[in-house]
Scaffold this motif. Structure first.
Motif, PDB file in Angstrom:
ATOM      1  N   MET A 298       3.784  13.469  -5.512  1.00 53.29           N
ATOM      2  CA  MET A 298       4.845  12.464  -5.647  1.00 53.29           C
ATOM      3  C   MET A 298       4.862  11.895  -7.065  1.00 53.29           C
ATOM      4  O   MET A 298       5.910  11.704  -7.664  1.00 53.29           O
ATOM      5  CB  MET A 298       4.606  11.315  -4.662  1.00 53.29           C
ATOM      6  CG  MET A 298       4.773  11.680  -3.218  1.00 53.29           C
ATOM      7  SD  MET A 298       6.496  11.830  -2.785  1.00 53.29           S
ATOM      8  CE  MET A 298       6.346  12.432  -1.130  1.00 53.29           C
TER       9      MET A 298
ATOM     10  N   ILE B 115       8.024  11.957  -9.651  1.00 50.20           N
ATOM     11  CA  ILE B 115       8.623  10.737 -10.197  1.00 50.20           C
ATOM     12  C   ILE B 115       8.468  10.693 -11.717  1.00 50.20           C
ATOM     13  O   ILE B 115       9.415  10.420 -12.453  1.00 50.20           O
ATOM     14  CB  ILE B 115       7.980   9.499  -9.541  1.00 50.20           C
ATOM     15  CG1 ILE B 115       8.325   9.481  -8.055  1.00 50.20           C
ATOM     16  CG2 ILE B 115       8.461   8.228 -10.182  1.00 50.20           C
ATOM     17  CD1 ILE B 115       7.348   8.697  -7.232  1.00 50.20           C
TER      18      ILE B 115
ATOM     19  N   GLY C  79       2.058   7.211  -3.571  1.00 50.50           N
ATOM     20  CA  GLY C  79       3.023   7.707  -4.554  1.00 50.50           C
ATOM     21  C   GLY C  79       4.095   6.677  -4.865  1.00 50.50           C
ATOM     22  O   GLY C  79       4.597   6.601  -5.985  1.00 50.50           O
ATOM     23  N   ALA C  80       4.456   5.850  -3.874  1.00 45.12           N
ATOM     24  CA  ALA C  80       5.469   4.810  -4.084  1.00 45.12           C
ATOM     25  C   ALA C  80       5.012   3.766  -5.087  1.00 45.12           C
ATOM     26  O   ALA C  80       5.838   3.070  -5.675  1.00 45.12           O
ATOM     27  CB  ALA C  80       5.823   4.148  -2.756  1.00 45.12           C
TER      28      ALA C  80
ATOM     29  N   ILE D 133       6.588   4.306  -8.314  1.00 47.20           N
ATOM     30  CA  ILE D 133       7.938   3.767  -8.436  1.00 47.20           C
ATOM     31  C   ILE D 133       7.881   2.269  -8.732  1.00 47.20           C
ATOM     32  O   ILE D 133       8.603   1.773  -9.592  1.00 47.20           O
ATOM     33  CB  ILE D 133       8.732   4.051  -7.147  1.00 47.20           C
ATOM     34  CG1 ILE D 133       9.197   5.502  -7.177  1.00 47.20           C
ATOM     35  CG2 ILE D 133       9.902   3.110  -7.001  1.00 47.20           C
ATOM     36  CD1 ILE D 133      10.140   5.858  -6.103  1.00 47.20           C
TER      37      ILE D 133
ATOM     38  N   PHE E 148      -0.325  12.690   4.780  1.00 45.00           N
ATOM     39  CA  PHE E 148       0.983  12.777   4.119  1.00 45.00           C
ATOM     40  C   PHE E 148       1.607  11.403   3.925  1.00 45.00           C
ATOM     41  O   PHE E 148       2.031  11.059   2.820  1.00 45.00           O
ATOM     42  CB  PHE E 148       1.919  13.682   4.929  1.00 45.00           C
ATOM     43  CG  PHE E 148       3.272  13.811   4.327  1.00 45.00           C
ATOM     44  CD1 PHE E 148       3.481  14.641   3.245  1.00 45.00           C
ATOM     45  CD2 PHE E 148       4.336  13.088   4.828  1.00 45.00           C
ATOM     46  CE1 PHE E 148       4.726  14.740   2.672  1.00 45.00           C
ATOM     47  CE2 PHE E 148       5.580  13.182   4.262  1.00 45.00           C
ATOM     48  CZ  PHE E 148       5.775  14.016   3.181  1.00 45.00           C
ATOM     49  N   GLN E 149       1.646  10.623   5.014  1.00 43.69           N
ATOM     50  CA  GLN E 149       2.292   9.307   4.929  1.00 43.69           C
ATOM     51  C   GLN E 149       1.555   8.388   3.958  1.00 43.69           C
ATOM     52  O   GLN E 149       2.171   7.704   3.137  1.00 43.69           O
ATOM     53  CB  GLN E 149       2.336   8.656   6.315  1.00 43.69           C
ATOM     54  CG  GLN E 149       3.376   9.231   7.240  1.00 43.69           C
ATOM     55  CD  GLN E 149       2.870  10.416   8.038  1.00 43.69           C
ATOM     56  OE1 GLN E 149       1.842  10.973   7.722  1.00 43.69           O
ATOM     57  NE2 GLN E 149       3.608  10.798   9.071  1.00 43.69           N
TER      58      GLN E 149
ATOM     59  N   VAL F  54      -3.789   3.765   5.922  1.00 42.23           N
ATOM     60  CA  VAL F  54      -3.051   4.792   6.658  1.00 42.23           C
ATOM     61  C   VAL F  54      -3.769   6.138   6.549  1.00 42.23           C
ATOM     62  O   VAL F  54      -3.849   6.891   7.522  1.00 42.23           O
ATOM     63  CB  VAL F  54      -1.599   4.881   6.133  1.00 42.23           C
ATOM     64  CG1 VAL F  54      -0.903   6.107   6.669  1.00 42.23           C
ATOM     65  CG2 VAL F  54      -0.815   3.652   6.543  1.00 42.23           C
TER      66      VAL F  54
ATOM     67  N   PRO G 242      -1.090   6.043  14.143  1.00 44.38           N
ATOM     68  CA  PRO G 242      -0.022   6.791  13.473  1.00 44.38           C
ATOM     69  C   PRO G 242      -0.214   6.800  11.967  1.00 44.38           C
ATOM     70  O   PRO G 242      -0.708   5.842  11.393  1.00 44.38           O
ATOM     71  CB  PRO G 242       1.243   6.020  13.843  1.00 44.38           C
ATOM     72  CG  PRO G 242       0.909   5.262  15.049  1.00 44.38           C
ATOM     73  CD  PRO G 242      -0.550   5.067  15.081  1.00 44.38           C
ATOM     74  N   GLY G 243       0.193   7.881  11.369  1.00 44.32           N
ATOM     75  CA  GLY G 243       0.019   8.013   9.929  1.00 44.32           C
ATOM     76  C   GLY G 243      -0.858   9.209   9.660  1.00 44.32           C
ATOM     77  O   GLY G 243      -1.036  10.073  10.516  1.00 44.32           O
TER      78      GLY G 243
ATOM     79  N   ALA H 269       2.221   9.393   0.461  1.00 38.39           N
ATOM     80  CA  ALA H 269       3.555   8.983   0.020  1.00 38.39           C
ATOM     81  C   ALA H 269       3.581   7.497  -0.317  1.00 38.39           C
ATOM     82  O   ALA H 269       4.242   7.087  -1.277  1.00 38.39           O
ATOM     83  CB  ALA H 269       4.584   9.302   1.092  1.00 38.39           C
ATOM     84  N   ILE H 270       2.849   6.687   0.464  1.00 39.01           N
ATOM     85  CA  ILE H 270       2.791   5.246   0.156  1.00 39.01           C
ATOM     86  C   ILE H 270       2.145   5.039  -1.207  1.00 39.01           C
ATOM     87  O   ILE H 270       2.627   4.261  -2.030  1.00 39.01           O
ATOM     88  CB  ILE H 270       2.015   4.475   1.249  1.00 39.01           C
ATOM     89  CG1 ILE H 270       2.795   4.484   2.558  1.00 39.01           C
ATOM     90  CG2 ILE H 270       1.775   3.041   0.824  1.00 39.01           C
ATOM     91  CD1 ILE H 270       2.032   3.944   3.724  1.00 39.01           C
TER      92      ILE H 270
END
Lengths: 170, 128
Positions: free
Chosen positions: B115, B119, B45-46, B49, B38-39, B26, B34-35, B42-43
């Motif tokens: 991110m 977290i 950064g996930a 989690i 930022f996107q 991305v 698209p992407g 964030a992925i």
């Protein structure tokens, strides 16, 4: 297609507001985010949809759930009869052990001593569990909707097998 | 989430690299599909989690992540200023793609670090 997605979004939003449990509300909010991301996609905004799907349904859902987990207060009602104030060694060790359970589960233990009968506590107070001591026999009452029910049962069967766990139904 | 689930940690161990590759895709393809930074950030950064759900032990130090984030922001500013100067003076003409990929990468790195800090700070350090 778009109408179906919009109806789904509205339903998820209403469910998130109307639910009784915060935890369910968080899940509905994640569903809402996913639905609205799909709607953005149908409106030809894939960039926004991607950001919404990641932030809305992954990051914020997990952060909300972790927050709920962290700030949970576990209220223990300790029911004492007149002559016994719950200060003897056996009662204290039982309470210590329950506090250890709370620390393990990332809960904040709050212990309330009371002389009210169990039916009154169930009726009038917000409780997580009720401890009852009768003839040197401890009983733990837990509501059937409590989500810590299995964890508590496992813990008590390992640490304090003499305690009976009784489940209160609605 | 102190209960350690074998099932969860195994399955996260499998999808972990796939999430990472998707995030990188991305970021690096952000200028045509698209992407973008930022996107993709964030992925990535996930992943933090996912790591937390699998086994809750902090593995990135806060200071290190913060320094990387600050350095990335500085480089991003310098790059933007440099691009403005270069294009107005017409020293280099064209090469927008290289600039876009470079700035997307930097933004992705910065967002991933941000991110991770949020977290990390929230789930490991923030108590009452």
């Amino acid at each position: 297609m778009i109408q179906v997605a919009l109806v789904l979004v509205i339903l998820a939003a209403l469910a998130a507001v109307q639910t009784r449990y915060l935890r369910h509300g968080v899940i509905y909010l994640g569903l809402f985010s996913l639905g609205i991301a799909f709607v953005y996609l149908l409106y030809n905004a894939p960039d926004v949809a991607l950001a919404e799907a990641i932030i809305g349904s992954t990051l914020s859902t997990v952060l909300f759930i972790v927050a709920l987990q962290k700030y949970k207060i576990f209220t223990i009602y300790y029911r004492v009869s007149g002559e016994d104030a719950g200060q003897d060694a056996a009662s204290q060790s039982v309470i210590k052990s329950l506090e250890k359970f709370c620390t393990k589960q990332e809960l904040e233990a709050q212990i309330i001593y009371t002389t009210e009968p169990i039916a009154d506590i169930v009726e009038n107070h917000q409780f997580s569990i009720i401890m009852n001591k009768q003839n040197m026999q401890y009983d733990v009452f837990i509501h059937e909707n409590n989500y810590k029910i299995d964890a508590l049962k496992t813990y008590l069967s390992q640490e304090l097998p003499s305690i009976n766990v009784k489940i209160l139904e609605d | 989430m102190s209960d350690h689930s074998q099932l969860l940690s195994r399955s996260i161990g499998i999808i972990y690299p796939i999430i990472l590759i998707f995030g990188l895709y991305v970021i690096f393809n952000g200028h045509v599909t698209p992407g973008g930074g930022f996107q993709g950030g964030a992925i990535i950064g996930a992943i933090m989690i996912a790591k937390y759900l699998a086994d809750p032990i902090p593995f990135l130090s806060l200071e290190w992540t913060q320094s990387v984030e600050k350095a990335t922001l500085l480089i991003l500013y310098v790059l933007a200023a440099l691009f403005c100067i270069v294009t107005t003076l017409q020293i280099v003409v064209g090469h927008f793609t290289i600039f876009l990929i470079l700035s997307n990468t930097l933004i992705g790195l910065k967002v991933a670090c941000g991110m991770s800090i949020i977290i990390n700070r929230f789930v490991y350090y923030e108590t009452r």
